[in-house]
Write an enzyme that holds these catalytic residues in place. Structure first.
Site, PDB file in Angstrom:
ATOM      1  CE  LYS A  22      -1.627   1.565   4.121  1.00 37.66           C
ATOM      2  NZ  LYS A  22      -1.322   2.969   4.275  1.00 37.66           N
ATOM      3  CG  ASN A  23       2.272   2.619   3.494  1.00 39.15           C
ATOM      4  OD1 ASN A  23       1.271   3.104   3.268  1.00 39.15           O
ATOM      5  ND2 ASN A  23       2.634   2.338   4.695  1.00 39.15           N
ATOM      6  CB  CYS A 122      -3.507  11.427  12.233  1.00 40.22           C
ATOM      7  SG  CYS A 122      -3.023   9.633  11.876  1.00 40.22           S
ATOM      8  NE  ARG A 127       1.039  10.433  10.039  1.00 42.59           N
ATOM      9  CZ  ARG A 127       0.278   9.382   9.310  1.00 42.59           C
ATOM     10  NH1 ARG A 127      -0.663   8.873   9.363  1.00 42.59           N
ATOM     11  NH2 ARG A 127       1.205   9.109   8.216  1.00 42.59           N
ATOM     12  CG  ASP A 317       3.369   1.639   9.111  1.00 42.84           C
ATOM     13  OD1 ASP A 317       3.173   2.314  10.234  1.00 42.84           O
ATOM     14  OD2 ASP A 317       3.804   1.924   8.176  1.00 42.84           O
ATOM     15  NE  ARG A 409      -7.225   4.674   5.720  1.00 46.79           N
ATOM     16  CZ  ARG A 409      -6.528   5.750   6.392  1.00 46.79           C
ATOM     17  NH1 ARG A 409      -6.953   6.370   7.325  1.00 46.79           N
ATOM     18  NH2 ARG A 409      -5.602   6.404   5.567  1.00 46.79           N
TER      19      ARG A 409
HETATM   20  C1  EPZ Z   1       4.486   7.020   6.209  1.00 51.35           C
HETATM   21  O1  EPZ Z   1       3.682   8.105   6.564  1.00 51.35           O
HETATM   22  C2  EPZ Z   1       3.556   5.827   6.223  1.00 51.35           C
HETATM   23  N1  EPZ Z   1       2.447   6.137   5.204  1.00 51.35           N
HETATM   24  C3  EPZ Z   1       3.090   5.521   7.463  1.00 51.35           C
HETATM   25  O2  EPZ Z   1       2.377   4.470   7.257  1.00 51.35           O
HETATM   26  C4  EPZ Z   1       4.370   5.256   8.307  1.00 51.35           C
HETATM   27  O3  EPZ Z   1       3.945   4.963   9.780  1.00 51.35           O
HETATM   28  C5  EPZ Z   1       5.198   6.374   8.403  1.00 51.35           C
HETATM   29  O4  EPZ Z   1       5.691   6.713   7.123  1.00 51.35           O
HETATM   30  C6  EPZ Z   1       6.805   6.094   9.078  1.00 51.35           C
HETATM   31  O5  EPZ Z   1       7.076   4.921   8.521  1.00 51.35           O
HETATM   32  C7  EPZ Z   1       2.692   6.045   3.984  1.00 51.35           C
HETATM   33  O6  EPZ Z   1       3.509   5.834   3.351  1.00 51.35           O
HETATM   34  C8  EPZ Z   1       1.253   6.215   3.176  1.00 51.35           C
HETATM   35  P1  EPZ Z   1       6.620  10.536   8.125  1.00 51.35           P
HETATM   36  P2  EPZ Z   1       4.364   9.601   6.676  1.00 51.35           P
HETATM   37  O7  EPZ Z   1       6.600  11.606   7.297  1.00 51.35           O
HETATM   38  O8  EPZ Z   1       5.014   9.700   5.556  1.00 51.35           O
HETATM   39  C9  EPZ Z   1       6.932  13.892  11.422  1.00 51.35           C
HETATM   40  C10 EPZ Z   1       0.297   2.748   7.923  1.00 51.35           C
HETATM   41  O9  EPZ Z   1       0.033   2.503   8.911  1.00 51.35           O
HETATM   42  N2  EPZ Z   1       6.986  14.801  10.411  1.00 51.35           N
HETATM   43  O10 EPZ Z   1       7.692   9.651   7.817  1.00 51.35           O
HETATM   44  O11 EPZ Z   1       3.193  10.337   7.050  1.00 51.35           O
HETATM   45  C11 EPZ Z   1       5.881  13.053  11.865  1.00 51.35           C
HETATM   46  O12 EPZ Z   1       4.852  13.675  12.835  1.00 51.35           O
HETATM   47  C12 EPZ Z   1       0.891   4.418   7.858  1.00 51.35           C
HETATM   48  O13 EPZ Z   1       0.396   2.368   6.767  1.00 51.35           O
HETATM   49  C13 EPZ Z   1       6.818  16.066  10.608  1.00 51.35           C
HETATM   50  O14 EPZ Z   1       7.287  16.404  12.044  1.00 51.35           O
HETATM   51  O15 EPZ Z   1       5.326   9.683   8.007  1.00 51.35           O
HETATM   52  C14 EPZ Z   1       6.346  11.602  12.342  1.00 51.35           C
HETATM   53  O16 EPZ Z   1       6.552  11.823  13.856  1.00 51.35           O
HETATM   54  C15 EPZ Z   1       0.591   5.163   9.121  1.00 51.35           C
HETATM   55  N3  EPZ Z   1       6.866  16.962   9.814  1.00 51.35           N
HETATM   56  C16 EPZ Z   1       7.612  11.630  11.720  1.00 51.35           C
HETATM   57  O17 EPZ Z   1       7.997  12.625  10.989  1.00 51.35           O
HETATM   58  C17 EPZ Z   1       6.305  16.480   8.481  1.00 51.35           C
HETATM   59  O18 EPZ Z   1       6.175  17.284   7.613  1.00 51.35           O
HETATM   60  C18 EPZ Z   1       7.336  10.363  10.515  1.00 51.35           C
HETATM   61  O19 EPZ Z   1       6.569  10.625   9.712  1.00 51.35           O
HETATM   62  C19 EPZ Z   1       6.197  15.280   8.172  1.00 51.35           C
HETATM   63  C20 EPZ Z   1       6.639  14.241   9.145  1.00 51.35           C
END
Ligand code: EPZ
Length: 433
Positions: A22-23, A122, A127, A317, A409
């Site tokens: 999915k991701n 969320c 996020r 995850d 989802r």
């Molecule tokens: C991706 O989310 C995945 N989603 C998530 O999968 C996964 O948990 C996550 O990466 C971490 O591996 C998809 O790929 C669609 P991040 P993403 O930006 O990209 C902070 C699942 O269950 N952050 O790597 O949104 C954020 O708050 C899902 O399949 C900022 O501070 O995650 C978090 O603490 C849920 N500012 C950390 O970084 C930003 O602009 C990592 O988030 C962006 C992120």
């Protein structure tokens, strides 16, 4: 509203075929916005998030069809984005799936403007999207936030940057990688996320004509081109889906072969499960690589500690699913969540099933083995739901997992795949329980 009803205590035996990731599929779908040509993506998991992303693309002027593939757990998308005068990703779609933010970079790079709803809160943490916006601003985008929307525009093409992300982010790396593919000059992205899904997106972009070096590393160098073209691409197997089934066998016992998976993407989990006492074997199958997991009934599991980290660290995850496994292990397991601030909501539901655990901030302490007994539990997010299913497979008697739209989802045919290995699990409509 559908629920899953599980009669626990059954060991799992047989084979499960792993679907596409999915991701990886979500950013690959967004990448179709970068070209007017046809992009054909196969091995997409048949899950709600994929259908939502296709709706987002359609709202942005993309001709899109989704066809079932094989046994129906996968889909093939045919996409051609001619564009729209006013590309806008509306709140109604974005609020149901945060990954919609991934259209921002491609839209800006190709059309010079984009309006995307801010995703909002969320269940697993705040996020924010500041890392995405900061990098795009450095590339010359003018960004304004008003009425809940990100309004972004750029005069001419986006400009290349040498940029170090202040925090490792999967989504920000993907968004800026796609934007840089059509930007003017050579962009260097440092402290980039290294998740396999980003490697898959980069491979798709290369097939579309992008020039990218450093794929799979923390430094990506992208030389922008003026135009990208169409291509065909099959997304990689879902390491989190595979990991979820490995955890199910580790917790419920049995002997299961996972077909068509990529063990290299699962090293942190495989290492943990082996050290816990499961027997894991890898081999080449006819249809990709295979993983076999064995834990015979009565064989004790050893408790282990984990800390979730960006790849190649232990994936956040899989944290919830491993917590369900550790309820069955002998001893104390300390689980640290290093990525999200609020990702322990499954813990209280696991306690309702009889788990012995405490959480304090980013740390959960699990004492096992606990005798789990079935009850009705409620899922709060996708992976939390998977953890509750795993616990339900172990628990004595009947467990009802409510709110399974979260599961839908991200898991293609979860109950059918589990039934195939002997689990007593069925989906029932809202009236049944
Ligand atoms: C991706 O989310 C995945 N989603 C998530 O999968 C996964 O948990 C996550 O990466 C971490 O591996 C998809 O790929 C669609 P991040 P993403 O930006 O990209 C902070 C699942 O269950 N952050 O790597 O949104 C954020 O708050 C899902 O399949 C900022 O501070 O995650 C978090 O603490 C849920 N500012 C950390 O970084 C930003 O602009 C990592 O988030 C962006 C992120």
């Amino acid at each position: 509203m559908d629920r899953l009803v599980i009669q626990g205590g059954q060991a799992l035996r047989g084979r499960i075929r792993v679907s596409g990731a999915k991701n990886a599929a979500l950013p690959c779908l967004a990448a179709a916005l970068l070209t007017p040509d046809a992009v054909v993506l196969s091995n997409l998991p048949a899950v709600a998030d994929i259908r939502t992303m296709v709706k987002v693309l359609q709202a942005l002027g993309t001709d899109a069809t989704l066809e079932p593939q094989g046994e129906g757990f996968e889909l093939t998308a045919k996409l051609a984005c001619t564009g729209s005068d006013d590309p806008k990703a509306p709140y109604d779609l974005v609020k149901t799936m945060r990954a919609s933010i991934l259209v921002l970079g491609p839209l800006l790079a190709r059309f010079g403007k984009a309006t995307v709803s801010l995703p909002g809160g969320c269940a697993i943490g705040a996020r924010p999207v500041n890392l995405h916006l900061e990098a795009l601003e450095r590339m010359g985008a003018v960004i304004e936030i008003s009425h809940g929307y990100i309004h972004a525009s750029v005069q001419g093409r986006l400009k290349a940057i040498d940029h170090a992300f202040t925090k490792v982010s999967v989504g920000a790396t993907e968004n800026i990688l796609m934007a840089a593919a059509l930007a003017e000059g050579t962009t260097v992205l440092r402290n980039a996320a290294q998740e396999p899904e980003i490697g898959d997106l980069a491979q798709l972009l290369v097939k579309m004509g992008a020039q990218i070096e450093g794929i799979g590393t923390g430094t990506l160098t992208i030389t922008g081109v003026e135009r990208l073209h169409g291509c065909e691409h099959a997304v990689i197997p879902d390491r989190i889906e595979a990991g979820t089934y490995l955890c199910a066998v580790a917790a419920a016992c049995g002997d299961v072969v996972l077909d068509r998976c990529e063990p290299e993407h699962l090293r942190a989990l495989l290492d943990l499960l082996e050290r816990s006492g499961c027997v894991i074997t890898e081999r080449e199958g006819q249809d990709g690589r295979q993983l076999r997991i064995q834990r015979e009934c009565g064989q004790k599991l050893r408790s282990k500690d984990i800390t979730t980290l960006p790849y190649p660290g232990f994936p956040t995850d899989l944290q919830a699913q491993v917590m369900a496994v550790m309820t069955q292990a002998c001893g104390i397991s300390v689980i640290n969540e290093g990525i999200f601030e609020n990702r322990f909501q499954h813990a209280m539901e696991l306690e309702r099933l009889g788990a012995n655990l405490r959480t304090d901030g980013h740390t959960a302490i699990v004492a096992g083995p606990a005798k789990l007994t079935g009850c009705t539990v409620m899922a709060t997010d996708l992976r939390a739901s998977a953890a509750l299913v795993i616990a339900g497979l172990v628990a004595a008697g009947e467990t009802v997992v409510d709110r399974i739209y979260h599961l839908d989802r991200g898991y293609a045919g979860l109950e059918k795949k589990l039934q195939g290995v002997g689990a007593r699990i069925e989906r029932v409509g809202g009236g049944r329980v």
